[in-house]
Scaffold this motif. Structure first.
Motif, PDB file in Angstrom:
ATOM      1  N   LYS A 229       0.830  -1.208   0.000  1.00  0.00           N
ATOM      2  CA  LYS A 229       0.000   0.000   0.000  1.00  0.00           C
ATOM      3  C   LYS A 229       0.868   1.262   0.000  1.00  0.00           C
TER       4      LYS A 229
ATOM      5  N   GLN B  78       1.046   4.086  -2.943  1.00  0.00           N
ATOM      6  CA  GLN B  78       0.827   5.515  -2.736  1.00  0.00           C
ATOM      7  C   GLN B  78       1.997   6.339  -3.303  1.00  0.00           C
TER       8      GLN B  78
ATOM      9  N   ARG C 100       1.727   8.995  -6.389  1.00  0.00           N
ATOM     10  CA  ARG C 100       2.051  10.396  -6.110  1.00  0.00           C
ATOM     11  C   ARG C 100       3.064  10.958  -7.124  1.00  0.00           C
TER      12      ARG C 100
END
Length: 675
Positions: A42, A46, A50
């Motif tokens: 996870k 992310q 990003r």
């Protein structure tokens, strides 16, 4: 023996126990690795999301590798590959990053290919051979693979099986140390405890023997009949609990022996003991002991309709009312569904009878159970003893015999008389003859005309049963109907009357009397029979009558015994097409609020209201009420022209009674119809 068993168990930790320990540790580690890998996936997802728009693919991969390099996984590490086998991050061997290890094979297994395939399936656990980078040895590794969602990468981590072996060895060593310490402690403790126990046993044994003997003495006294015996003990110890339990047990035995568990009243054991003593002590010639047996004549019907729980509640309510009526000098006891009362008094029979009537009046008021009115029919049988001339058993039997005849003769209060024994024998004989009459069909029907005075013509008949005994001739229904109701034969007799009257109605219709109404009385037991509607339907079908010319007469008391049941049954009967009449209307506790709910057609005014001038207001009220409810109103028992004129003046034209005709056999009824 205990010390030896403990020592043996510590020295022989079974292989099964070791395997179980390894399995538990391994499962715990697998869960930990899975959680770490899923969390790492996870985080990397992310990071990727990003920076994917601002960095090149290579820069993103370098960023992922840099972040992954900083992960501390307690001697293990995370690795990142593409689904095509390129190495993104491999912390122990960073020089391999950028290489494609798609063909990496260990012991014949293509590890990167397996991991890639597992990633594309959503991830999962994997067990595989791998070289330990710390020791350089080949071993088994347990890992978990998780895809980085939205990318072509997957992340994984694992741990070596050898870690578990070292942990298990440490645990075994610790267990061995605990074993040695425990072993010596047990030996020392055992010797010390045995010395203490030996001393305590000597003290306790003397204490126990002393108090056990007290309890045994108490049991012996109870066995000998001392149900009032109590044990005493001052110390707050286990014997105090034993003594309390003993005393409670004796109290319960005493209550169960002499008290009724439902009402708390004395039971028959107490009554017989107390009454026997009272009878022996009667010395005053002017003093009489009166014994009253109170029964509820419809109690079995209430039980069958509402269930025994409500029956028990009814008995409690009856006792509460009794307790308010009688004085403290009267003893009450319960015997099944009866109550027995006795008291000594100088009162005469007439005064006691008045007291009995007051009791009946109070107990006859309806009982309300959750908005359901229940009507009890109390009866009293009374016996008396002067100078102790009658023993307890005989006195109770006499009052019960008086109660029996009160039920038979529709009396509410009845004193015992010596001729009742002979009457009882006659009743038993009559019951036997009645059973034979059912087999031989010694019954026949008479018919009383129902007349419309406005037209002066017969509009119907009421079927009335008669018993023609081969030797004794006609026996009055008043003699055998109560017996039939008590024994349950009334259901079979009632079914016979219903079918026989329907066959006769069919015959008269074939002779041209098409509009003749046939009324048939239905006994309460018939009406409460679950197969009643089915039986009526079957009789209508067999006889072929038009159901609108059959009227079933049911007493007011019957229909209000169980209102919900009555409504259902009356609706079912109306669906068959028959008419319903409420017979003897006004003699029970009128349930006017239910009349609009009952599917009825006719109200029959009881003859008791017709013959007494003081009841004219009641008769007028019933007529007006029937007219307002659009019900036919029939007056029963009309015997004089004045009675007939009074009814006509108040718009009641349907009547039956001796003024027009007594009940007639079939042949005479036909002659009357023809005339």
């Amino acid at each position: 023996m205990l010390i030896g068993i403990v020592s043996y168990q510590y020295n022989n930790l079974s292989s099964e126990g070791k395997d179980l320990l390894e399995e538990q540790l391994l499962n715990r580690e697998k869960v930990r690795i899975k959680s770490l890998v899923q969390t790492r996936a996870k985080i990397l997802e992310q990071v990727y999301n990003r920076h994917r728009d601002e960095l090149s693919q290579q820069e993103i991969e370098e960023l992922l590798a840099e972040i992954n390099q900083k992960a501390d996984l307690d001697k293990n590490y995370f690795f990142i590959y593409t689904n095509s086998g390129e190495t993104i991050s491999l912390p122990p061997t960073p020089y391999l990053e950028g290489d494609n290890r798609w063909d990496l094979t260990v012991r014949g297994r293509n590890l990167v290919q397996e991991m890639s395939q597992l990633s594309q399936q959503g991830g999962g656990a994997i067990k595989y051979p791998y070289t330990n980078h710390n020791t350089g040895e080949l071993g088994i590794k347990y890992g978990y693979i998780e895809p980085i969602k939205g990318t072509n990468y997957f992340v994984g981590a694992g741990t070596y099986k050898s870690n578990f072996d070292s942990i298990v060895d440490k645990i075994k060593t610790k267990v061995a140390n605990i074993r040695d310490q425990t072993f010596y402690f047990l030996i020392f403790g055992f010797i010390l405890v045995m010395l203490i126990i030996f001393e305590v046993i000597l003290i306790i044994s003397n204490y126990i023997n002393e108090h056990i003997n007290k309890v045994l003495t108490g049991f012996q006294k109870v066995i000998n009949g001392r149900l009032d015996y109590k044990l005493e003990h001052d110390n707050d110890d286990e014997f105090q609990k034993l003594v309390a339990g003993f005393n409670y047990m004796v109290e319960r035995i005493n209550n169960l022996t002499y008290s009724d568990p439902l009402t708390g009243l004395p039971n028959m054991n107490f009554l017989e003991t107390s009454l026997g003593s009272e009878l022996k002590n009667i010395q005053d010639e002017e003093e009489t002991l009166y014994l009253l047996t109170l029964g509820i004549s419809n109690f079995s019907l209430i039980n069958s309709n509402y269930g025994y729980h409500l029956g028990n509640e009814l008995l409690e309510q009856i006792f509460l009312r009794l307790d308010e009526i009688i004085d403290k000098e009267t003893t009450i006891a319960r015997k099944s569904d009866e109550f027995i009362l006795y008291f000594k008094s100088e009162a005469q029979e007439a005064e006691v009878e008045t007291l009995g009537e007051e009791i009946i009046e109070q107990l006859s008021t309806p009982y309300n159970f959750n908005e359901q009115l229940v009507y009890a029919e109390p009866k009293l049988g009374i016996a008396k003893s002067q100078n102790g001339q009658t023993n307890c058993d005989r006195l109770i039997k006499r009052s019960e015999l008086a109660l029996h005849f009160a039920n038979q003769n529709a009396k509410e209060v009845l004193f015992y008389s010596s001729d009742m024994q002979g009457q009882l024998s006659d009743r038993v004989d009559l019951e036997s003859k009645l059973r034979n009459a059912l087999v031989r069909e010694d019954f026949l029907l008479h018919y009383q005309p129902l007349v419309d005075s406005s037209k002066d013509e017969i509009v119907g008949v009421e079927a009335l049963i008669r018993w023609d005994h081969p030797q004794e001739g006609m026996i009055s229904p008043g003699q055998f109907i109560p017996i039939a109701e008590d024994t349950g034969m009334i259901v079979e007799i009632g079914d016979w009357v219903l079918e026989e009257s329907c066959w006769q109605l069919k015959e008269w219709q074939q002779q041209g009397y098409d509009d003749l109404m046939m009324s048939v009385n239905i006994a309460p037991q018939q009406f409460q029979n679950s197969a009643f509607v089915e039986e009526v339907s079957s009789i209508i079908e067999r006889t072929g009558i038009e159901p609108q010319y059959l009227e079933l007469e049911i007493t007011e008391r019957t229909v209000i015994e169980n209102v919900e049941y009555t409504i259902d049954i009356l609706n079912d009967l109306k669906e068959l097409g028959v008419k319903i009449a409420i017979d003897d209307f006004g003699t029970g506790y009128s349930s006017l609020e239910y009349l609009t709910e009952f599917a009825i057609d006719t109200l029959k005014i009881d003859r008791a209201f017709i013959h007494k001038q003081k009841n004219e207001a009641i008769v007028k009220t019933i007529i007006v009420m029937g007219d307002n409810l659009e019900l036919s109103v029939i007056a029963e028992g009309v015997e004089t022209e004045a009675e007939l004129e009074f009814l006509a003046q108040n718009n009641c034209y349907l009547y039956q009674g001796y003024f027009y005709s007594r009940p007639l056999p079939v042949a005479e009824m036909i002659e009357l119809l023809e005339a």
